[in-house]
Scaffold this motif. Structure first.
Motif, mmCIF file in Angstrom:
data_model
loop_
_atom_site.group_PDB
_atom_site.id
_atom_site.type_symbol
_atom_site.label_atom_id
_atom_site.label_comp_id
_atom_site.label_asym_id
_atom_site.label_seq_id
_atom_site.Cartn_x
_atom_site.Cartn_y
_atom_site.Cartn_z
ATOM 1 N N LEU A 92 53.659 83.470 28.952
ATOM 2 C CA LEU A 92 52.922 83.928 30.658
ATOM 3 C C LEU A 92 52.688 82.620 31.252
ATOM 4 N N GLU A 93 52.067 81.192 30.899
ATOM 5 C CA GLU A 93 50.980 80.977 31.777
ATOM 6 C C GLU A 93 52.246 79.895 32.954
ATOM 7 N N ARG A 94 53.313 79.948 32.772
ATOM 8 C CA ARG A 94 54.690 79.269 33.284
ATOM 9 C C ARG A 94 54.650 80.008 35.358
ATOM 10 N N TYR A 95 54.159 81.137 34.556
ATOM 11 C CA TYR A 95 54.309 82.034 36.047
ATOM 12 C C TYR A 95 52.188 81.833 36.909
ATOM 13 N N ASP A 96 53.298 81.629 38.036
ATOM 14 C CA ASP A 96 51.517 81.814 39.476
ATOM 15 C C ASP A 96 51.884 83.122 39.463
ATOM 16 N N TYR A 97 52.354 84.405 39.400
ATOM 17 C CA TYR A 97 52.143 85.863 38.977
ATOM 18 C C TYR A 97 52.891 87.125 38.415
ATOM 19 N N ILE A 98 51.655 87.752 37.655
ATOM 20 C CA ILE A 98 52.652 88.275 36.521
ATOM 21 C C ILE A 98 51.937 89.692 37.041
ATOM 22 N N ILE A 99 53.040 91.173 37.328
ATOM 23 C CA ILE A 99 52.877 92.563 37.555
ATOM 24 C C ILE A 99 53.147 92.843 36.618
ATOM 25 N N ASP A 100 52.043 93.683 36.533
ATOM 26 C CA ASP A 100 52.795 94.896 35.074
ATOM 27 C C ASP A 100 52.741 96.226 35.610
ATOM 28 N N ALA A 101 54.476 96.645 35.305
ATOM 29 C CA ALA A 101 55.185 98.588 35.612
ATOM 30 C C ALA A 101 55.190 98.821 34.596
ATOM 31 N N ILE A 102 54.087 99.008 32.865
ATOM 32 C CA ILE A 102 54.911 98.685 32.137
ATOM 33 C C ILE A 102 54.575 100.550 31.782
ATOM 34 N N ASP A 103 54.845 101.123 31.447
ATOM 35 C CA ASP A 103 55.047 103.089 30.757
ATOM 36 C C ASP A 103 53.926 103.296 29.705
ATOM 37 N N ALA A 139 47.241 82.415 35.769
ATOM 38 C CA ALA A 139 48.152 83.331 36.703
ATOM 39 C C ALA A 139 47.762 84.707 37.219
ATOM 40 N N VAL A 140 47.873 84.927 38.106
ATOM 41 C CA VAL A 140 47.072 86.561 39.003
ATOM 42 C C VAL A 140 48.248 87.529 37.956
ATOM 43 N N PHE A 141 46.807 88.138 38.530
ATOM 44 C CA PHE A 141 47.699 89.165 37.819
ATOM 45 C C PHE A 141 47.254 90.620 38.619
ATOM 46 N N PHE A 142 48.484 91.098 38.523
ATOM 47 C CA PHE A 142 48.282 92.639 39.442
ATOM 48 C C PHE A 142 49.116 93.871 38.088
ATOM 49 N N SER A 143 48.235 95.595 38.307
ATOM 50 C CA SER A 143 48.827 95.758 37.614
ATOM 51 C C SER A 143 49.005 97.557 38.210
ATOM 52 N N SER A 144 50.208 98.056 38.055
ATOM 53 C CA SER A 144 50.424 99.732 38.454
ATOM 54 C C SER A 144 49.624 100.758 37.167
ATOM 55 N N GLN A 187 42.952 93.514 40.254
ATOM 56 C CA GLN A 187 43.251 94.930 40.855
ATOM 57 C C GLN A 187 44.428 94.877 39.837
ATOM 58 N N CYS A 188 44.027 96.595 40.476
ATOM 59 C CA CYS A 188 45.342 97.730 40.716
ATOM 60 C C CYS A 188 45.688 98.351 41.619
ATOM 61 N N VAL A 189 47.458 98.898 41.896
ATOM 62 C CA VAL A 189 47.213 100.025 42.669
ATOM 63 C C VAL A 189 47.225 101.088 41.578
ATOM 64 N N PHE A 190 46.996 102.529 42.820
ATOM 65 C CA PHE A 190 46.556 104.138 41.887
ATOM 66 C C PHE A 190 46.409 104.944 42.373
ATOM 67 N N SER A 191 45.994 105.650 42.453
ATOM 68 C CA SER A 191 46.330 107.219 43.181
ATOM 69 C C SER A 191 45.296 108.065 42.036
ATOM 70 N N PHE A 198 56.057 98.724 46.203
ATOM 71 C CA PHE A 198 55.947 97.776 47.909
ATOM 72 C C PHE A 198 54.257 97.005 47.956
ATOM 73 N N THR A 199 52.912 97.670 47.816
ATOM 74 C CA THR A 199 51.633 98.170 47.316
ATOM 75 C C THR A 199 51.560 96.452 46.344
ATOM 76 N N LEU A 200 52.139 96.235 45.177
ATOM 77 C CA LEU A 200 51.899 95.431 44.755
ATOM 78 C C LEU A 200 52.858 94.263 45.056
ATOM 79 N N ALA A 201 54.071 94.148 45.437
ATOM 80 C CA ALA A 201 54.754 93.448 46.476
ATOM 81 C C ALA A 201 53.544 92.717 47.418
ATOM 82 N N GLY A 202 53.013 93.470 47.602
ATOM 83 C CA GLY A 202 51.720 93.351 49.467
ATOM 84 C C GLY A 202 51.133 92.779 48.627
ATOM 85 N N LEU A 203 50.289 92.983 47.510
ATOM 86 C CA LEU A 203 48.962 92.171 46.901
ATOM 87 C C LEU A 203 49.403 90.756 46.726
#
Length: 268
Positions: free
Chosen positions: A114-125, A142-147, A192-196, A253-258
């Protein structure tokens, strides 16, 4: 190079050349490329990101067609990451897309560096694997965002973003927090996370694929990780919840926007 530059002319017009240069240099990894992650990947590549790693163990199931970008009647049975990679390269043939058919877990975590990346995005169930990724990602620079959970929702106006510990009325976020407290192991930093806050109930009959003959078997599968040749999540889930394309896509799209927002903020 001229043709590729033309692909992203409208994005460059809005963001400027300096930010576009940053975008093309960033390395991003997305875990889970289903209803949320597939749309996130599409948005990133269409915005000019060229170095993308996509991770998912699954094959395309007939029930994925209602919400997952690469799922069509022609791709049922294919490895998800390979089908999505093909789609992304049709958008930008010069993009560097690494497709990994693998489950992210405590046992496989070290493979991903994971240290190789600038951004890590989590969309795991999976709760267990999601918690592991959150813990590990938050230990990197890395900057981390999660769904959080995108199922059982239909109102797009209720989708929002906030810091993980501030999320309300999300069963997945609540379950993650309980798990962290129970094990006394917490994320090393905020993220930061995206949620509803919307939470509906299933009204239909729950079943694996909705047909008497599942269309996701080995007979339909192409080449891929042989250990995962028959892998699919439907039959192993304790609860399958209803989902819609517009909600999962907006989450993605919100994760990409972040990511875009973060790059813009750093430049400013």
């Amino acid at each position: 190079m001229g043709l590729e530059k033309g692909f992203f002319k409208r994005t460059e017009l809005l963001l400027g050349n300096d930010i576009m240069n940053i975008i093309t240099s960033q390395r991003i990894i997305i875990f889970g490329i289903g209803g949320v992650g597939s749309w996130c990947a599409e948005s990133l590549v269409r915005s000019g990101f060229k170095h993308l790693t996509i991770v998912d163990s699954d094959r395309i199931c007939i029930t994925n067609i209602n919400r997952q970008l690469m799922a069509t009647s022609k791709t049922v049975g294919q490895v998800k990451v390979e089908a999505l990679k093909e789609r992304l390269l049709e958008i930008n043939p010069k993009a560097e897309i690494e497709a990994i058919q693998e489950i992210y877990s405590m046992e496989t975590a070290e493979k991903f560096q994971l240290e190789r990346y600038d951004y890590i995005i989590d969309a795991i169930d999976s709760l267990k694997d999601k918690a592991q990724l959150i813990l590990n990602a938050c230990r990197t620079k890395a900057v981390f965002f999660s769904s959080m959970g995108a199922a059982l929702k239909i109102d797009p106006t209720k989708i929002q973003t906030t810091e993980f510990w501030k999320i309300n009325v999300c069963p997945l976020a609540a379950a993650l927090r309980r798990k962290f407290k129970r094990t006394n192991e917490f994320p090393a930093r905020k993220f930061q996370c995206v949620f509803s806050e919307e939470l509906l109930q299933n009204k239909g009959v729950n079943s694996s694929c909705g047909t008497t003959e599942c269309l996701c078997p080995k007979a339909l599968a192409g080449p891929g990780n042989q250990e995962l040749i028959n892998h699919e999540w439907c039959s192993s889930k304790a609860q399958i919840n209803g989902t819609t394309a517009h909600i999962t896509a907006i989450f993605g799209f919100t994760l990409a926007g972040l990511v875009m927002k973060d790059i813009g903020n750093k430049k400013r």
